[in-house]
Scaffold this motif. Structure first.
Motif, short mmCIF file in Angstrom:
data_model
loop_
_atom_site.label_atom_id
_atom_site.label_comp_id
_atom_site.label_asym_id
_atom_site.label_seq_id
_atom_site.Cartn_x
_atom_site.Cartn_y
_atom_site.Cartn_z
N ALA A 13 0.83 -1.21 0.00
CA ALA A 13 0.00 0.00 0.00
C ALA A 13 0.86 1.26 0.00
CB ALA A 13 -0.93 0.00 1.22
N ALA A 14 2.07 1.16 0.57
CA ALA A 14 2.99 2.29 0.58
C ALA A 14 3.86 2.33 -0.67
CB ALA A 14 3.87 2.23 1.83
N GLY A 15 3.65 1.38 -1.60
CA GLY A 15 4.43 1.35 -2.83
C GLY A 15 5.84 0.84 -2.64
N ILE A 16 6.05 -0.05 -1.67
CA ILE A 16 7.38 -0.58 -1.36
C ILE A 16 7.42 -2.05 -1.74
CG2 ILE A 16 9.07 -0.99 0.47
CD1 ILE A 16 7.77 1.34 2.00
N SER A 17 8.39 -2.44 -2.53
CA SER A 17 8.52 -3.83 -2.98
C SER A 17 9.02 -4.72 -1.85
CB SER A 17 9.48 -3.91 -4.16
OG SER A 17 9.76 -5.26 -4.49
N THR A 18 8.50 -5.94 -1.80
CA THR A 18 8.97 -6.92 -0.82
C THR A 18 9.60 -8.13 -1.52
OG1 THR A 18 6.75 -7.90 -0.76
CG2 THR A 18 7.27 -6.26 0.90
N GLU A 19 9.87 -8.01 -2.81
CA GLU A 19 10.51 -9.10 -3.54
C GLU A 19 12.02 -8.88 -3.54
OE1 GLU A 19 8.77 -11.65 -4.44
OE2 GLU A 19 6.92 -10.68 -3.81
N GLY A 20 12.74 -9.84 -4.09
CA GLY A 20 14.20 -9.71 -4.19
C GLY A 20 14.90 -10.32 -3.00
N PRO A 21 16.23 -10.31 -3.04
CA PRO A 21 17.04 -10.98 -2.00
C PRO A 21 16.80 -10.43 -0.59
CG PRO A 21 18.39 -10.37 -3.90
CD PRO A 21 17.07 -9.71 -4.10
N LEU A 22 16.47 -9.13 -0.48
CA LEU A 22 16.30 -8.52 0.84
C LEU A 22 14.83 -8.37 1.21
CD1 LEU A 22 19.05 -5.73 0.64
CD2 LEU A 22 19.21 -8.02 1.65
N GLY A 23 13.95 -8.95 0.44
CA GLY A 23 12.52 -8.79 0.71
C GLY A 23 12.11 -9.31 2.07
N ARG A 24 12.60 -10.50 2.44
CA ARG A 24 12.23 -11.08 3.73
C ARG A 24 12.77 -10.24 4.89
NH1 ARG A 24 8.75 -15.22 5.60
NH2 ARG A 24 9.41 -15.72 7.72
#
Length: 286
Positions: free
Chosen positions: A182-193
């Motif tokens: 909702a804030a437009g922040i990605s949670t994918e990729g190596p640092l997503g977790r």
């Protein structure tokens, strides 16, 4: 950080049900209706429904019932039968919708998720990431405000229960995935977790302050949230730096691993050829 908060008394949609108002002064009351025969076909275990519960779907009614009970009595004293009676549903319906009392807390979290996501605004699209996340998480606290007394008791009761806290951490990770979206922040990729878990921890720390903050302006809560978000930004910057610095080492390790696999396959191929001098072609013996 400036922010205009809604009046805490204005409960968001899905808040505690409110009963019917009484007739105003000078307005004659309606003529009483004759009593009706009780419905003999009604479920014997359904019990009387609380005011306003009939307007809620069973899943939401159960969540609201649990939060009403938790605001008035210790968490450990609440039984699933108590929740079912308070919600006006049978135990069979309760079981179909939630496997446990703890699962109802997951339902509460999803209900708050929905309120925040439906109340989103495009006004902050051009704002920095920090401002967008701050706004989303404050809207989450606003949505939780009607349930603050219950959440105080629940937080105190679960503080010494590591199994419940671990289960709730999984629920929080899913919720914060949508808050970040909702804030437009990605949670994918190596640092997503790492990013997700960092926001979960930051919000949990802010929640501790919020539960003790009875000031309608929530100045202490907002200051704590701002500090937690800034701290999370610094952590992610360091993690990204470490990832960039170790990229050559990771590439070398991957290359060595792939070379080892290729050499292993070649050795296996030679072993097969030595075991069968003719190989796969019988004509080689001619």
């Amino acid at each position: 950080m400036a922010r205009t908060l809604r009046n805490p008394s204005d409960a968001p949609p899905g808040g505690k049900p409110v009963g019917d108002g009484t007739p105003g002064a000078g307005i004659p009351a309606a003529e009483p209706k004759p009593a009706t025969e009780p419905n003999s076909a009604a479920e014997p275990n359904s019990g009387a429904e609380p005011a306003g519960a009939a307007a809620l779907p069973p899943r939401e009614a159960i969540v609201e019932a649990l939060m009403r009970l938790a605001a008035e009595q210790p968490w450990s004293d609440i039984e699933i039968g108590d929740i079912a009676r308070e919600a006006g549903v049978s135990l069979a319906t309760f079981r179909d919708l939630y496997p446990s009392k703890g699962a109802v807390l997951g339902g509460f979290s999803r209900m708050i998720d929905r309120q925040v996501l439906e109340g989103g605004s495009d006004d902050l699209d051009e704002e920095p990431t920090r401002e967008r996340l701050f706004d989303v998480l404050m809207r989450r606290l606003d949505a939780m405000d009607p349930y603050k007394p219950a959440l105080r008791r629940i937080a105190f009761a679960l503080r010494g229960d590591p199994l419940s806290l671990a289960a709730l951490n999984g629920v929080a990770l899913n919720s914060q995935r949508f808050m970040l979206a909702a804030a437009g922040i990605s949670t994918e990729g190596p640092l997503g977790r790492l990013k997700l878990q960092g926001v979960v921890i930051a919000f949990a720390r802010t929640l501790e302050t919020w539960l003790r903050d009875d000031d309608p302006s929530l100045a202490r809560t907002m200051a704590r949230l701002d500090r937690e978000i800034r701290g999370g930004e610094r952590l992610m910057e360091r993690a990204e730096d470490v990832r960039r610095l170790t990229a050559p080492l990771r590439a070398l390790a991957q290359s060595l691993a792939e070379g080892g696999r290729r050499r292993s396959r070649r050795r296996e191929a030679r072993s097969e050829d030595e075991g069968d001098p003719l190989g796969d072609d019988p004509a080689a013996a001619i």
